[in-house]
Write a protein that holds these residues in place. Structure first.
Motif, PDB file in Angstrom:
ATOM      1  N   ASN A   7       1.095  -1.418   0.142  1.00  0.00           N
ATOM      2  CA  ASN A   7      -0.314   0.295   0.100  1.00  0.00           C
ATOM      3  C   ASN A   7       0.667   1.460   0.095  1.00  0.00           C
ATOM      4  O   ASN A   7       0.484   2.558  -0.525  1.00  0.00           O
ATOM      5  N   VAL A   8       1.786   1.195   0.702  1.00  0.00           N
ATOM      6  CA  VAL A   8       2.853   1.854   1.073  1.00  0.00           C
ATOM      7  C   VAL A   8       3.433   2.875  -0.577  1.00  0.00           C
ATOM      8  O   VAL A   8       3.416   4.063  -1.439  1.00  0.00           O
ATOM      9  N   PHE A   9       3.615   1.350  -1.510  1.00  0.00           N
ATOM     10  CA  PHE A   9       4.152   1.816  -2.852  1.00  0.00           C
ATOM     11  C   PHE A   9       2.934   2.781  -3.978  1.00  0.00           C
ATOM     12  O   PHE A   9       3.675   3.107  -4.613  1.00  0.00           O
ATOM     13  N   CYS A 152      11.559   3.265   7.700  1.00  0.00           N
ATOM     14  CA  CYS A 152      11.057   2.325   8.237  1.00  0.00           C
ATOM     15  C   CYS A 152      10.771   2.224   9.557  1.00  0.00           C
ATOM     16  O   CYS A 152       9.849   1.722  10.481  1.00  0.00           O
ATOM     17  N   ARG A 153      11.253   3.045  10.293  1.00  0.00           N
ATOM     18  CA  ARG A 153      11.824   3.269  11.454  1.00  0.00           C
ATOM     19  C   ARG A 153      11.037   4.241  12.137  1.00  0.00           C
ATOM     20  O   ARG A 153      10.164   3.760  13.185  1.00  0.00           O
ATOM     21  N   ARG A 154      11.170   5.424  11.577  1.00  0.00           N
ATOM     22  CA  ARG A 154       9.417   6.148  12.407  1.00  0.00           C
ATOM     23  C   ARG A 154       8.149   5.296  11.999  1.00  0.00           C
ATOM     24  O   ARG A 154       7.418   6.317  12.514  1.00  0.00           O
ATOM     25  N   HIS A 155       8.083   4.749  10.945  1.00  0.00           N
ATOM     26  CA  HIS A 155       6.510   4.507  10.875  1.00  0.00           C
ATOM     27  C   HIS A 155       6.432   2.804  11.830  1.00  0.00           C
ATOM     28  O   HIS A 155       5.682   2.043  11.733  1.00  0.00           O
ATOM     29  N   GLY A 156       7.284   2.485  12.298  1.00  0.00           N
ATOM     30  CA  GLY A 156       7.572   1.399  13.603  1.00  0.00           C
ATOM     31  C   GLY A 156       7.585   0.255  12.526  1.00  0.00           C
ATOM     32  O   GLY A 156       7.404  -0.718  13.365  1.00  0.00           O
ATOM     33  N   TRP A 157       7.920  -0.258  11.357  1.00  0.00           N
ATOM     34  CA  TRP A 157       8.085  -1.200  10.977  1.00  0.00           C
ATOM     35  C   TRP A 157       9.223  -2.184  11.148  1.00  0.00           C
ATOM     36  O   TRP A 157       9.645  -3.314  10.925  1.00  0.00           O
ATOM     37  N   ILE A 158      10.494  -1.915  11.994  1.00  0.00           N
ATOM     38  CA  ILE A 158      11.765  -1.658  12.313  1.00  0.00           C
ATOM     39  C   ILE A 158      12.274  -1.376  13.478  1.00  0.00           C
ATOM     40  O   ILE A 158      11.867  -0.255  13.385  1.00  0.00           O
ATOM     41  N   ASP A 159      13.463  -1.884  14.059  1.00  0.00           N
ATOM     42  CA  ASP A 159      13.682  -1.354  15.265  1.00  0.00           C
ATOM     43  C   ASP A 159      15.389  -0.502  15.159  1.00  0.00           C
ATOM     44  O   ASP A 159      16.063  -1.246  14.020  1.00  0.00           O
ATOM     45  N   ASP A 160      15.756   0.226  16.009  1.00  0.00           N
ATOM     46  CA  ASP A 160      17.672   0.696  15.612  1.00  0.00           C
ATOM     47  C   ASP A 160      18.029  -0.888  15.977  1.00  0.00           C
ATOM     48  O   ASP A 160      19.049  -0.283  15.093  1.00  0.00           O
ATOM     49  N   PRO A 202      11.317  16.175   9.616  1.00  0.00           N
ATOM     50  CA  PRO A 202      10.531  15.927   8.497  1.00  0.00           C
ATOM     51  C   PRO A 202       9.349  16.599   8.263  1.00  0.00           C
ATOM     52  O   PRO A 202       8.375  17.449  10.111  1.00  0.00           O
ATOM     53  N   ASN A 203       8.584  16.987   7.157  1.00  0.00           N
ATOM     54  CA  ASN A 203       7.478  17.534   7.368  1.00  0.00           C
ATOM     55  C   ASN A 203       6.407  16.289   7.017  1.00  0.00           C
ATOM     56  O   ASN A 203       5.714  16.039   5.799  1.00  0.00           O
ATOM     57  N   CYS A 204       5.834  15.590   8.072  1.00  0.00           N
ATOM     58  CA  CYS A 204       5.179  14.669   8.560  1.00  0.00           C
ATOM     59  C   CYS A 204       3.817  15.117   7.675  1.00  0.00           C
ATOM     60  O   CYS A 204       2.379  14.889   7.625  1.00  0.00           O
ATOM     61  N   ALA A 205       3.211  16.294   8.646  1.00  0.00           N
ATOM     62  CA  ALA A 205       2.041  16.422   8.332  1.00  0.00           C
ATOM     63  C   ALA A 205       1.603  16.771   6.890  1.00  0.00           C
ATOM     64  O   ALA A 205       0.202  16.792   6.072  1.00  0.00           O
ATOM     65  N   GLU A 206       2.251  16.476   5.388  1.00  0.00           N
ATOM     66  CA  GLU A 206       2.004  17.127   4.052  1.00  0.00           C
ATOM     67  C   GLU A 206       2.432  16.046   3.361  1.00  0.00           C
ATOM     68  O   GLU A 206       3.222  15.752   2.315  1.00  0.00           O
ATOM     69  N   CYS A 207       3.038  14.999   4.444  1.00  0.00           N
ATOM     70  CA  CYS A 207       4.157  13.791   3.943  1.00  0.00           C
ATOM     71  C   CYS A 207       2.385  13.164   3.295  1.00  0.00           C
ATOM     72  O   CYS A 207       1.310  12.658   3.866  1.00  0.00           O
ATOM     73  N   PRO A 208       2.995  11.962   1.312  1.00  0.00           N
ATOM     74  CA  PRO A 208       2.209  11.704   1.148  1.00  0.00           C
ATOM     75  C   PRO A 208       2.101  10.648   2.234  1.00  0.00           C
ATOM     76  O   PRO A 208       0.971   9.579   2.313  1.00  0.00           O
ATOM     77  N   LEU A 209       2.642   9.963   3.021  1.00  0.00           N
ATOM     78  CA  LEU A 209       2.861   8.577   3.925  1.00  0.00           C
ATOM     79  C   LEU A 209       1.679   8.451   5.039  1.00  0.00           C
ATOM     80  O   LEU A 209       2.044   8.052   6.053  1.00  0.00           O
ATOM     81  N   LYS A 210       1.393   9.884   5.581  1.00  0.00           N
ATOM     82  CA  LYS A 210       0.962  10.434   6.932  1.00  0.00           C
ATOM     83  C   LYS A 210      -0.019   9.909   7.272  1.00  0.00           C
ATOM     84  O   LYS A 210      -0.345   9.211   8.383  1.00  0.00           O
ATOM     85  N   GLY A 211      -0.467   8.807   6.567  1.00  0.00           N
ATOM     86  CA  GLY A 211      -2.208   7.416   6.624  1.00  0.00           C
ATOM     87  C   GLY A 211      -1.853   6.667   7.320  1.00  0.00           C
ATOM     88  O   GLY A 211      -2.255   5.824   7.408  1.00  0.00           O
ATOM     89  N   PHE A 212      -0.027   6.798   7.457  1.00  0.00           N
ATOM     90  CA  PHE A 212       0.743   5.677   7.360  1.00  0.00           C
ATOM     91  C   PHE A 212       1.355   5.498   8.872  1.00  0.00           C
ATOM     92  O   PHE A 212       1.153   4.584   9.464  1.00  0.00           O
ATOM     93  N   LEU A 213       0.807   6.595   9.538  1.00  0.00           N
ATOM     94  CA  LEU A 213       1.495   6.584  10.711  1.00  0.00           C
ATOM     95  C   LEU A 213       0.667   6.535  11.815  1.00  0.00           C
ATOM     96  O   LEU A 213      -0.480   6.231  11.977  1.00  0.00           O
TER      97      LEU A 213
END
Length: 213
Positions: A7-9, A152-160, A202-213
Motif C-alpha cells: 500500500n505504501v508503494f 521504516c523506523r519512523r513508521h515502526g516497521w523496524i527498530d534501531d 521532517p514534514n510529516c503533516a504534508e507527507c504522502p505517507l502521513k496516513g500510515f503513521l
C-alpha cells in the motif's frame, strides 16, 4: 501487525509517478555511479560523472590505463576520491581479469552468486552490491539505504537494531520479486525522504505517507 508495504508503494507511485531510475547511460556508468555515490550527494556524483564523460573515461580500457592521479582529479567532486579511485580501478581489474572484460559474463551469475562476487571486491558493501544487481544486472533484489531505514523506523516497521538484510527481507517477503517494482519502490523512497522525511525537521503533516503513521 503486517506492515502495509504494498500500500505504501501504491501511495507513493500515485503521488510521484515513475522515477525512471537509475540515471545512467550504460550499465557500466551505473556501476561507477554506485561507487561514487557512497557518502555523498548525487549532485556531486553528477559532476564526477560529467568529468569522466568529457574525458571519454566511462569504459574499461580508459579507466584501466589511466594513472590513479588522473582518475582522482576526474572524480574529485564526489569526495573520498582517493578511496573511490582505488575501488573503481579494483572493479575494472576484476571485470577484466575474472570475466574477460564482459559485463554480460558477470551478470550471467545467479543473484546470490553475483552478490557474493561483488561483496568480495574492495569497497563494495551490501548497498552498493545490491544497487548494481538491481539497476545494472536487472535482477530482483531490494536495495536498502539510509532513506529506507529512516522511513521504516519512523513508521515502526523496524527498530534501531535492524540489520541490512532484515530490512530487505521486510520488503521481499511482502512483494512479488519484480525488478521494475523494486526499482521504482527504492527510487520513490529516496524521493520521499528528500522531499518530506528529512533527517531533521521532517514534514510529516504534508507527507504522502502521513496516513500510515
Amino acid at each position: 501487525m503486517k506492515p502495509p508495504i504494498h500500500n505504501v508503494f501504491e501511495t507513493l507511485l500515485a503521488h510521484y509517478g515513475e522515477q525512471h531510475w537509475w540515471p545512467a547511460e550504460s550499465r557500466f556508468e551505473m556501476m561507477i555511479g554506485a561507487i561514487l555515490t557512497q557518502n555523498t550527494a548525487w549532485t556531486n556524483v553528477e559532476k564526477a560523472l560529467s568529468n569522466l564523460r568529457k574525458n571519454d573515461a566511462l569504459n574499461l580500457q580508459t579507466l584501466e590505463n589511466a594513472p590513479r592521479e588522473r582518475l582522482i582529479e576526474w572524480i574529485r567532486p564526489a569526495g573520498f576520491f582517493n578511496q573511490k579511485a582505488v575501488y573503481i580501478q579494483e572493479m575494472v581489474s576484476n571485470i577484466r581479469n575474472r570475466f574477460n572484460g564482459s559485463l554480460d559474463a558477470l551478470f550471467a551469475l545467479k543473484p546470490f552468486e553475483l552478490r557474493r562476487e561483488l561483496l568480495a571486491w574492495k569497497g563494495i558493501g551490501k548497498e552498493t552490491a545490491d544497487s548494481i544487481i538491481l539497476y545494472a544486472a536487472e535482477k530482483p533484489v531490494f536495495v536498502i539505504d539510509a532513506y529506507t531505514k529512516r522511513i521504516c523506523r519512523r513508521h515502526g516497521w523496524i527498530d534501531d537494531k535492524a540489520k541490512y538484510d532484515d530490512v530487505a527481507e521486510l520488503f521481499t517477503q511482502h512483494l512479488p520479486e519484480e525488478v521494475r517494482l523494486f526499482n521504482e519502490y527504492h527510487a520513490l523512497i529516496v524521493r520521499t525522504c528528500k522531499d518530506y522525511c528529512t533527517a531533521r525537521n521532517p514534514n510529516c503533516a504534508e507527507c504522502p505517507l502521513k496516513g500510515f503513521l
